[in-house]
Design a protein around this motif. Structure first.
Motif, PDB file in Angstrom:
ATOM      1  N   UNK A  49       0.251  -1.167   0.105  1.00 31.91           N
ATOM      2  CA  UNK A  49       0.137   0.510   0.050  1.00 31.91           C
ATOM      3  C   UNK A  49       1.404   1.194  -0.171  1.00 31.91           C
ATOM      4  N   UNK A  50       0.133   2.731   0.175  1.00 32.22           N
ATOM      5  CA  UNK A  50       1.212   3.493   0.219  1.00 32.22           C
ATOM      6  C   UNK A  50       0.197   4.429  -0.479  1.00 32.22           C
ATOM      7  N   UNK A  51       0.931   6.345   0.026  1.00 28.40           N
ATOM      8  CA  UNK A  51       0.023   6.950  -0.279  1.00 28.40           C
ATOM      9  C   UNK A  51       0.215   7.740  -1.869  1.00 28.40           C
ATOM     10  N   UNK A  52      -0.547   7.756  -2.854  1.00 30.16           N
ATOM     11  CA  UNK A  52      -1.162   8.053  -3.972  1.00 30.16           C
ATOM     12  C   UNK A  52       0.765   9.245  -4.355  1.00 30.16           C
ATOM     13  N   UNK A  53       1.450   9.054  -5.304  1.00 30.82           N
ATOM     14  CA  UNK A  53       2.348   9.797  -6.025  1.00 30.82           C
ATOM     15  C   UNK A  53       2.235  10.554  -6.985  1.00 30.82           C
ATOM     16  N   UNK A  54       2.151  11.711  -6.279  1.00 30.22           N
ATOM     17  CA  UNK A  54       1.937  13.122  -7.147  1.00 30.22           C
ATOM     18  C   UNK A  54       2.169  13.060  -8.386  1.00 30.22           C
ATOM     19  N   UNK A  55       3.234  11.877  -8.777  1.00 28.55           N
ATOM     20  CA  UNK A  55       3.041  12.305 -10.242  1.00 28.55           C
ATOM     21  C   UNK A  55       2.085  11.895 -10.660  1.00 28.55           C
ATOM     22  N   UNK A  56       1.271  10.170 -10.102  1.00 29.60           N
ATOM     23  CA  UNK A  56       0.192   9.929 -10.535  1.00 29.60           C
ATOM     24  C   UNK A  56      -1.136  10.289 -10.583  1.00 29.60           C
ATOM     25  N   UNK A  57      -1.033  11.422  -9.362  1.00 27.13           N
ATOM     26  CA  UNK A  57      -2.210  12.236  -9.393  1.00 27.13           C
ATOM     27  C   UNK A  57      -2.774  13.192 -10.224  1.00 27.13           C
ATOM     28  N   UNK A  58      -1.401  13.632 -10.729  1.00 22.17           N
ATOM     29  CA  UNK A  58      -1.636  14.202 -11.562  1.00 22.17           C
ATOM     30  C   UNK A  58      -1.957  14.190 -12.849  1.00 22.17           C
ATOM     31  N   UNK A  59      -0.652  13.308 -13.112  1.00 26.77           N
ATOM     32  CA  UNK A  59      -1.332  12.175 -14.795  1.00 26.77           C
ATOM     33  C   UNK A  59      -2.415  11.604 -14.666  1.00 26.77           C
ATOM     34  N   UNK A  60      -3.046  11.940 -13.976  1.00 26.51           N
ATOM     35  CA  UNK A  60      -4.637  11.300 -13.799  1.00 26.51           C
ATOM     36  C   UNK A  60      -5.404  12.588 -14.167  1.00 26.51           C
ATOM     37  N   UNK A  61      -4.704  13.866 -14.147  1.00 30.30           N
ATOM     38  CA  UNK A  61      -5.924  15.043 -13.823  1.00 30.30           C
ATOM     39  C   UNK A  61      -5.738  15.096 -12.421  1.00 30.30           C
ATOM     40  N   UNK A  62      -5.068  14.785 -11.651  1.00 27.71           N
ATOM     41  CA  UNK A  62      -5.835  15.464  -9.896  1.00 27.71           C
ATOM     42  C   UNK A  62      -4.924  16.268  -9.587  1.00 27.71           C
ATOM     43  N   UNK A  63      -5.535  17.583  -8.850  1.00 27.92           N
ATOM     44  CA  UNK A  63      -4.176  18.701  -8.080  1.00 27.92           C
ATOM     45  C   UNK A  63      -3.519  17.991  -7.263  1.00 27.92           C
ATOM     46  N   UNK A  64      -2.697  17.610  -7.207  1.00 26.79           N
ATOM     47  CA  UNK A  64      -1.924  17.247  -5.799  1.00 26.79           C
ATOM     48  C   UNK A  64      -1.554  18.216  -4.574  1.00 26.79           C
ATOM     49  N   UNK A  65      -2.171  19.711  -4.623  1.00 27.99           N
ATOM     50  CA  UNK A  65      -1.821  20.432  -4.140  1.00 27.99           C
ATOM     51  C   UNK A  65      -3.299  20.309  -3.220  1.00 27.99           C
ATOM     52  N   UNK A  66      -4.359  20.102  -3.877  1.00 30.18           N
ATOM     53  CA  UNK A  66      -5.825  20.071  -3.143  1.00 30.18           C
ATOM     54  C   UNK A  66      -5.911  18.638  -2.951  1.00 30.18           C
ATOM     55  N   UNK A  67      -5.318  17.028  -3.671  1.00 24.09           N
ATOM     56  CA  UNK A  67      -6.070  15.963  -3.372  1.00 24.09           C
ATOM     57  C   UNK A  67      -4.541  15.836  -3.293  1.00 24.09           C
ATOM     58  N   UNK A  68      -5.197  14.273  -2.979  1.00 26.48           N
ATOM     59  CA  UNK A  68      -4.290  13.492  -1.691  1.00 26.48           C
ATOM     60  C   UNK A  68      -4.592  12.107  -1.875  1.00 26.48           C
ATOM     61  N   UNK A  69      -3.942  11.177  -1.478  1.00 22.01           N
ATOM     62  CA  UNK A  69      -4.886   9.831  -1.618  1.00 22.01           C
ATOM     63  C   UNK A  69      -4.048   8.508  -1.261  1.00 22.01           C
ATOM     64  N   UNK A  70      -4.792   7.421  -1.355  1.00 20.85           N
ATOM     65  CA  UNK A  70      -3.863   6.034  -0.559  1.00 20.85           C
ATOM     66  C   UNK A  70      -4.554   5.088  -1.725  1.00 20.85           C
ATOM     67  N   UNK A  71      -3.643   3.930  -1.376  1.00 18.11           N
ATOM     68  CA  UNK A  71      -4.206   3.097  -2.425  1.00 18.11           C
ATOM     69  C   UNK A  71      -3.437   0.862  -1.792  1.00 18.11           C
ATOM     70  N   UNK A  72      -3.661   0.141  -2.123  1.00 20.05           N
ATOM     71  CA  UNK A  72      -3.420  -1.091  -2.172  1.00 20.05           C
ATOM     72  C   UNK A  72      -3.154  -1.742  -2.934  1.00 20.05           C
ATOM     73  N   UNK A  73      -3.006  -2.852  -2.449  1.00 18.93           N
ATOM     74  CA  UNK A  73      -2.824  -4.275  -3.647  1.00 18.93           C
ATOM     75  C   UNK A  73      -2.681  -5.156  -3.258  1.00 18.93           C
ATOM     76  N   UNK A  74      -3.974  -6.326  -2.919  1.00 17.77           N
ATOM     77  CA  UNK A  74      -3.938  -7.450  -2.277  1.00 17.77           C
ATOM     78  C   UNK A  74      -3.809  -8.640  -3.359  1.00 17.77           C
ATOM     79  N   UNK A  75      -3.130  -9.016  -3.078  1.00 20.03           N
ATOM     80  CA  UNK A  75      -3.187 -10.626  -4.138  1.00 20.03           C
ATOM     81  C   UNK A  75      -4.439 -11.752  -3.228  1.00 20.03           C
ATOM     82  N   UNK A  76      -5.127 -12.243  -3.778  1.00 22.91           N
ATOM     83  CA  UNK A  76      -6.368 -12.837  -2.910  1.00 22.91           C
ATOM     84  C   UNK A  76      -5.948 -14.625  -2.827  1.00 22.91           C
TER      85      UNK A  76
END
Ligand code: FA5
Length: 362
Positions: free
Chosen positions: A306-333
């Motif tokens: 897991x981790x906090x979404x990289x600013x570069x990823x937010x930017x490339x998908x149209x989100x302004x990292x100064x306003x938005x933050x995020x977290x993501x995770x990946x589970x192998x079922x």
């Protein structure tokens, strides 16, 4: 040539009457005998043709009409017609009797004896991987997440580039890929569904999703690796999203899957799409964190990245990292199921051995 006297004529007529009457009686007896042994509608049709058809004896009697004086004809005709009607009634009565017998036989054949034991049908059940997916989906739906799915054939851009993995990035080696064309591949994770969602939301709306699905990697199959496996990834993007939101969410997942007393810990890790990135461990359910063979004496088992979404990823998908933050995770079922149920080989999930599958009946 002597002509017949009136008396002679009546005498003659009487004989014809008597003969016809007798004949009718004989025919009626014959008909009743024939009907007694008739078993089906086809046989009945044959009997009807024999006794009432154009060539039937009774039909021939009418030919005698012309030999009779006018005043005799009605009585004669009535006698023959009444006989025909009786024959017809007998046949129709038999038709109804056959119909009823056929229906009774059918009902007897189809009778269900409700007192008998039910046959021992083997009911199938949901595959263990789908059970875990449904369990995790239910948990996240309860927390207000949406479920998003995407294509298994993906573009290089969405699978890698927009996740901060340009073509020459060494971290591409972490996920050996199966390419179909220059720019298309079988997705190596379900992260591209997260990218698709962010792009669709246009950098405006908060995101709260999980993405279950099949993924593919050029890994050699062994006890813990499969070239096709199942992931559930999650993404939250909003204006005040912190690492403690991530920790609380992942703690809920760990407790839901492994029991209410579980604790989690973060270890630093690296993923190009999150910064910081962590590996998430849960206290071993077998030994309560004291250390055993299952957790290799560490007291913890690793469950997801897991981790906090990289600013570069937010930017490339149209989100302004100064306003938005995020977290993501990946589970192998599969790996999660192996930990939860002590399954020693990942290939058990795919071989459909009923002895394995039946252990996980809900
Ligand atoms: C990823 O795929 C990341 N996209 C997950 C992620 C998402 C991290 C968001 C951070 C933020 P990784 O390559 O580690 O990560 O794969 C995730 C999980 O898939 C692993 O923890 C493991 O449980 C499982 N996995 C990886 N390779 C295989 C394989 N060949 N067979 C079975 N399971 C595998």
């Amino acid at each position: 040539m002597s002509s017949l006297s009136c008396e002679d004529f009546f005498y003659l007529l009487g004989v014809i009457h008597v003969n016809v009457k007798e004949k009718i009686n004989t025919l009626e007896k014959k008909l009743k005998a024939a009907l007694a042994s008739v078993e089906n509608q086809a046989q009945l049709q044959e009997i009807k043709a024999e006794f009432l058809g154009k060539k039937a004896e009774i039909s021939q009697f009418m030919k005698h009409m012309k030999d009779l004086p006018d005043e005799e004809r009605p009585a004669f005709g009535q006698m023959v017609n009444e006989a025909k009607k009786r024959f017809s009634d007998l046949i129709e009565a038999q038709r109804e009797a056959i119909k009823k017998a056929e229906l009774d036989a059918l009902l007897r054949k189809e009778t269900v004896d409700v007192t008998l034991d039910a046959p021992d049908y083997t009911l199938g059940s949901t595959h263990i991987l789908n059970q875990i997916i449904e369990e995790i989906e239910d948990l996240f739906i309860g927390m207000g997440y949406l479920i998003k799915e995407g294509p298994e054939i993906e573009t290089d851009e969405l699978n890698f580039e927009k996740l901060n993995l340009p073509k020459d990035h060494p971290a591409r080696d972490m996920q050996d890929s199966l390419y179909i064309g220059n720019e298309t591949l079988l997705r190596t994770h379900t992260s591209p569904v997260q990218v698709r969602t962010m792009l669709a939301y246009g950098g405006e709306k908060p995101v709260k999703i999980i993405c279950p699905g099949k993924v593919y990697r050029r890994d050699d199959d062994d006890a813990t690796h499969s070239h096709q496996f199942t992931q559930i990834e999650g993404l939250v993007v909003d204006k005040d999203t912190t690492m403690s939101d991530m920790k609380g969410t992942l703690l809920a997942v760990a407790r839901h899957l492994f029991g209410p007393d579980r604790e989690i810990r973060f270890r630093p890790d690296y993923f190009p799409f999150t910064e910081p990135s962590v590996e998430v461990d849960v206290t071993c359910a077998n030994c309560d964190g004291k250390g055993c063979n299952i957790c290799k004496q560490t007291g913890y088992i690793e469950i997801l990245g897991a981790g906090m979404v990289n600013d570069k990823v937010l930017k490339m998908s149209g989100y302004d990292p100064k306003i938005y933050q995020g977290f993501a995770f990946g589970i192998g079922v599969e790996r999660l199921a192996m930990l939860k149920y002590g399954i020693e080989d990942i290939r058990h999930f795919y071989t459909n051995d009923l002895r394995f599958n039946k252990q996980f009946k809900r």
